[in-house]
Write a protein that holds these residues in place. Sequence first.
Motif, PDB file in Angstrom:
ATOM      1  N   LEU A 254      57.244  10.739  34.065  1.00 16.99           N
ATOM      2  CA  LEU A 254      56.988   9.306  33.871  1.00 16.99           C
ATOM      3  C   LEU A 254      57.840   8.453  34.811  1.00 16.99           C
ATOM      4  O   LEU A 254      57.354   7.471  35.380  1.00 16.99           O
ATOM      5  CB  LEU A 254      57.250   8.921  32.417  1.00 16.99           C
ATOM      6  N   LEU A 255      59.105   8.818  34.973  1.00 17.33           N
ATOM      7  CA  LEU A 255      59.974   8.028  35.850  1.00 17.33           C
ATOM      8  C   LEU A 255      59.522   8.084  37.302  1.00 17.33           C
ATOM      9  O   LEU A 255      59.724   7.129  38.057  1.00 17.33           O
ATOM     10  CB  LEU A 255      61.417   8.519  35.732  1.00 17.33           C
ATOM     11  N   GLU A 256      58.888   9.171  37.691  1.00 17.14           N
ATOM     12  CA  GLU A 256      58.402   9.295  39.065  1.00 17.14           C
ATOM     13  C   GLU A 256      57.057   8.592  39.275  1.00 17.14           C
ATOM     14  O   GLU A 256      56.617   8.463  40.416  1.00 17.14           O
ATOM     15  CB  GLU A 256      58.257  10.773  39.437  1.00 17.14           C
ATOM     16  N   ARG A 257      56.437   8.152  38.192  1.00 19.63           N
ATOM     17  CA  ARG A 257      55.107   7.523  38.278  1.00 19.63           C
ATOM     18  C   ARG A 257      55.119   6.207  37.515  1.00 19.63           C
ATOM     19  O   ARG A 257      54.716   6.149  36.342  1.00 19.63           O
ATOM     20  CB  ARG A 257      54.045   8.487  37.728  1.00 19.63           C
ATOM     21  N   PRO A 258      55.559   5.138  38.158  1.00 16.68           N
ATOM     22  CA  PRO A 258      55.725   3.849  37.474  1.00 16.68           C
ATOM     23  C   PRO A 258      54.456   3.344  36.800  1.00 16.68           C
ATOM     24  O   PRO A 258      54.533   2.679  35.763  1.00 16.68           O
ATOM     25  CB  PRO A 258      56.167   2.913  38.607  1.00 16.68           C
ATOM     26  N   ASP A 259      53.273   3.643  37.357  1.00 16.00           N
ATOM     27  CA  ASP A 259      52.041   3.168  36.732  1.00 16.00           C
ATOM     28  C   ASP A 259      51.813   3.824  35.375  1.00 16.00           C
ATOM     29  O   ASP A 259      51.401   3.162  34.406  1.00 16.00           O
ATOM     30  CB  ASP A 259      50.841   3.414  37.651  1.00 16.00           C
ATOM     31  N   LEU A 366      63.552   6.645  23.457  1.00 15.47           N
ATOM     32  CA  LEU A 366      64.216   6.495  24.753  1.00 15.47           C
ATOM     33  C   LEU A 366      63.681   5.286  25.514  1.00 15.47           C
ATOM     34  O   LEU A 366      64.456   4.466  26.029  1.00 15.47           O
ATOM     35  CB  LEU A 366      64.009   7.767  25.577  1.00 15.47           C
ATOM     36  N   LEU A 367      62.368   5.144  25.588  1.00 15.26           N
ATOM     37  CA  LEU A 367      61.770   4.058  26.361  1.00 15.26           C
ATOM     38  C   LEU A 367      61.985   2.706  25.689  1.00 15.26           C
ATOM     39  O   LEU A 367      62.129   1.680  26.368  1.00 15.26           O
ATOM     40  CB  LEU A 367      60.279   4.320  26.559  1.00 15.26           C
ATOM     41  N   PRO A 371      64.731  -0.184  28.469  1.00 11.49           N
ATOM     42  CA  PRO A 371      63.545  -0.649  29.209  1.00 11.49           C
ATOM     43  C   PRO A 371      63.694  -0.546  30.725  1.00 11.49           C
ATOM     44  O   PRO A 371      62.690  -0.580  31.437  1.00 11.49           O
ATOM     45  CB  PRO A 371      63.399  -2.102  28.760  1.00 11.49           C
ATOM     46  N   ASP A 372      64.943  -0.403  31.207  1.00 15.63           N
ATOM     47  CA  ASP A 372      65.148  -0.298  32.654  1.00 15.63           C
ATOM     48  C   ASP A 372      65.556   1.120  33.067  1.00 15.63           C
ATOM     49  O   ASP A 372      66.149   1.322  34.127  1.00 15.63           O
ATOM     50  CB  ASP A 372      66.227  -1.287  33.106  1.00 15.63           C
ATOM     51  N   VAL A 398      70.232   9.908  34.828  1.00  8.47           N
ATOM     52  CA  VAL A 398      69.506   8.637  34.717  1.00  8.47           C
ATOM     53  C   VAL A 398      70.515   7.500  34.581  1.00  8.47           C
ATOM     54  O   VAL A 398      71.673   7.694  34.230  1.00  8.47           O
ATOM     55  CB  VAL A 398      68.565   8.637  33.490  1.00  8.47           C
ATOM     56  N   ARG A 399      70.032   6.289  34.885  1.00 13.04           N
ATOM     57  CA  ARG A 399      70.825   5.085  34.686  1.00 13.04           C
ATOM     58  C   ARG A 399      69.993   4.099  33.882  1.00 13.04           C
ATOM     59  O   ARG A 399      68.780   4.154  33.864  1.00 13.04           O
ATOM     60  CB  ARG A 399      71.252   4.472  36.017  1.00 13.04           C
ATOM     61  N   TYR A 400      70.696   3.172  33.207  1.00 17.56           N
ATOM     62  CA  TYR A 400      70.003   2.237  32.325  1.00 17.56           C
ATOM     63  C   TYR A 400      70.906   1.059  32.034  1.00 17.56           C
ATOM     64  O   TYR A 400      72.129   1.148  32.198  1.00 17.56           O
ATOM     65  CB  TYR A 400      69.606   2.920  31.012  1.00 17.56           C
TER      66      TYR A 400
END
Length: 400
Positions: A254-259, A366-367, A371-372, A398-400
């Motif tokens: 999911l992180l690699e595919r923003p859409d 998590l999501l 959100p970032d 990851v960062r957030y």
Amino acid sequence: MSLATPADSPAVDPAELVKDPYAVYARLREQGPVHAVTGTDGLPAWLITRYEDVRHALADPRLSLDKRNAAPGGYRGMALPPALDANLLNMDPPDHTRIRRLVSRAFGPHQVTRLHEPIRRTAGRLLDAMAPRGRADLISAYAAPLPITVICDLLGVQEEARGDFRSWTEALVSPDPEHPGRAGDAVRGLLGFFTRLIADKRTRPADDLMSALVGLRDEEDRLSEDELTSLAFLLLIAGYENTVHLIGNATLALLERPDQLAAVRADPGLLDNAVEELARFDGPAPLAIRRFATEDVPVGGVTVPAGSTVLLSLAAAHRDPRRFTDPDTLDVTRDVTGHLALGHGIHYCLGAPLARAETRIALSALLERFPDLALAVEPSELARRPSMRSRGLLALPVRY
């Protein structure tokens, strides 16, 4: 794994198979449905790559899980003591049917629904611990401790007894060729762990699955002692290992595919279907558990001889364009009915409802919390575990 025959088969680089199994399996799948290969144990095996053949083979009773059906000297798996080896992954009916029936109710949809709130609480606690840091390895901080907490709570394993479990599991599932003794140490550690756990439940039974299984052994005589120990071993290993890597692989995809990430954020109702698609797209098990042909079995125009070891490539089947349109694309809205990530037939994953629930709740929490959320390294810097049978990340910064 290397190809043995036919002579014009493309060479298979084991390192490439770990890094990108889908490209390797695509070449094999398009060349032919079945390949004679040399397995990781250095012995011959037959690899099946196309969706329809893999699906049929998963449910074919002529392809046995019982190692006694292997040709003499034709299989060299990890040597486990009987107390860990007498489990469902090495059994056919009627023993498989008897033991599966004993525990299937504990993993049914109704029972798993009761676990949703405890899973959410565990996820929330882990995310609370992560939040102040702004950066984390999502595997060690979240994806690994969540399922081990859930399955240990279900079985009644005390928190102080869980410390070495992950390292033992890693040593078994992904052996380190530079330290071959670690696998043996892990076997001894796990056997001691389960022996102590069963003894504890005999003297201090509680309202948990492990106590119930001990009762089936001691009061109803429906399990042998080895079957009891092996069942506990399998439930903990299976309940932990695949879910860790499904959560990790899904998050990375999911992180690699923003859409696709945006689609799930915009409509949380997509999460159930997204979990199925993510399991198809990059599941934790590229290969199903090995089978052994009990007779000559025709597959895709090739006869697999009796006694042969048979490997079923779920990774190849899930990217087969004969079954899935544009299979190399992640599409969380795809109709993914019929994917094989959780098996098919009588060996369909016993813990499938629990794995689905844990992954969906883990991703949702998590999501929502971050959100970032974003990768903290370049994708090329991520390392996979050195295994062709289990696809997982060593770490996911990851960062957030």
